[in-house]
Design an enzyme around this catalytic site. Structure first.
Site, PDB file in Angstrom:
ATOM      1  CG  ASP A 171      -1.736  -1.092   1.590  1.00 37.03           C
ATOM      2  OD1 ASP A 171      -2.050  -1.816   0.794  1.00 37.03           O
ATOM      3  OD2 ASP A 171      -1.939  -1.138   2.662  1.00 37.03           O
ATOM      4  CE  LYS A 172       0.272   8.299  -1.648  1.00 32.42           C
ATOM      5  NZ  LYS A 172      -0.587   9.559  -2.169  1.00 32.42           N
TER       6      LYS A 172
END
Ligand code: URA
Length: 260
Positions: free
Chosen positions: A114-115
């Site tokens: 994920d970011k």
């Protein structure tokens, strides 16, 4: 890469590695700027055996050739960058040299983080290897360190190990996940933040890679992941000396460690 190296036309090889169009390569060759074992190559149509030592043998305008096709990278993904070729905002691919971003086949991430997850990210242009590394049947373990927002209730390790935990919106329970309180030595900077989280740091090891799996797992257990970092992928560990945002090219032996 093995000794039975694939033979590829020089102009095609270099064009696919981002050195320009085939015409640009023909001009480089004509100007004597492509050398193999110190000698200028005279024919852009010559077939070249593409082995992993080619970067040690070939120079382009005096610089060693970039790693040839079959490249595998280990990156320390920083927070705030996205594992996508298309999305807006900072992308992990922008951490690679510009020429590497023009390669065909493209370099892609092996799975995603994920970011807002940091840590060990692998990238490759080898589609078969990519699929093997993420296929559940390959049973490649991924380890994450998660700092939890709230204290544990006590049964989490047991529930995760049981192979019965169901994520919201899914119909198949998770495969068993191993959880332990992370040893202090493993709780590095990536997980230290002043965000009010009062739970422990736990290490979870999983064989699957479902969407946002670790965050959703702890949501299903009534907790919340405040910070997440991956430190192991198969037999590979994120090297302490690899700062966030940096990457290294893996050699064949290191690549084999993924499946060790
Ligand atoms: N699980 C998550 O929730 N996020 C990741 O980035 C990886 C695993």
């Amino acid at each position: 890469m093995s000794g039975s190296a694939k033979q590829v036309r020089l102009d095609r090889l270099l064009a696919n590695m981002g050195y320009g169009s085939r015409k640009d390569i023909q001009m480089l060759v004509k100007a004597g700027r492509v050398r193999l074992d110190g000698k200028p190559l005279g024919d852009a149509g010559e077939r070249i055996p593409v082995a992993s030592d080619l970067s040690q043998r070939m120079t382009i305008s005096g610089e060693p050739l970039d790693p040839p096709p079959g490249i595998v990278l280990i990156m320390h993904k920083p927070l705030g960058v996205t594992c996508s070729h298309k999305e807006a905002g900072p992308l992990v691919y922008q951490l690679l040299p510009p020429r590497w971003r023009a390669r065909k086949p493209a370099i892609s991430t092996i799975g995603r983080l994920d970011k807002e997850t940091s840590g060990l990210l692998l990238l490759t242009d080898d589609g078969a290897m990519l699929h093997r590394a993420i296929a559940p049947k390959s049973k490649v373990a991924k380890r994450y360190l998660a700092r939890l927002a709230r204290p544990l209730r006590g049964d989490e390790a047991e529930v995760l190990a049981s192979g019965t935990l169901m994520l919201e919106g899914e119909t198949k329970p998770l495969l068993p996940v191993e959880m332990e309180i992370a040893p202090v030595a493993d709780c590095g900077n990536p997980l230290v933040a002043d965000d009010g989280a009062i739970g422990p740091i736990v290490a979870v090891t999983l064989m699957e890679g479902r969407y946002h799996q670790v965050r959703r797992m702890f949501a299903a257990l009534g907790n919340h992941v405040a910070a997440l970092h991956r430190d192991r992928f198969g037999g590979l560990r994120l090297p302490d000396e690899l700062p966030a945002g940096d990457f290294r090219v893996l050699d064949d032996a290191q690549t084999a460690q993924i499946f060790a």
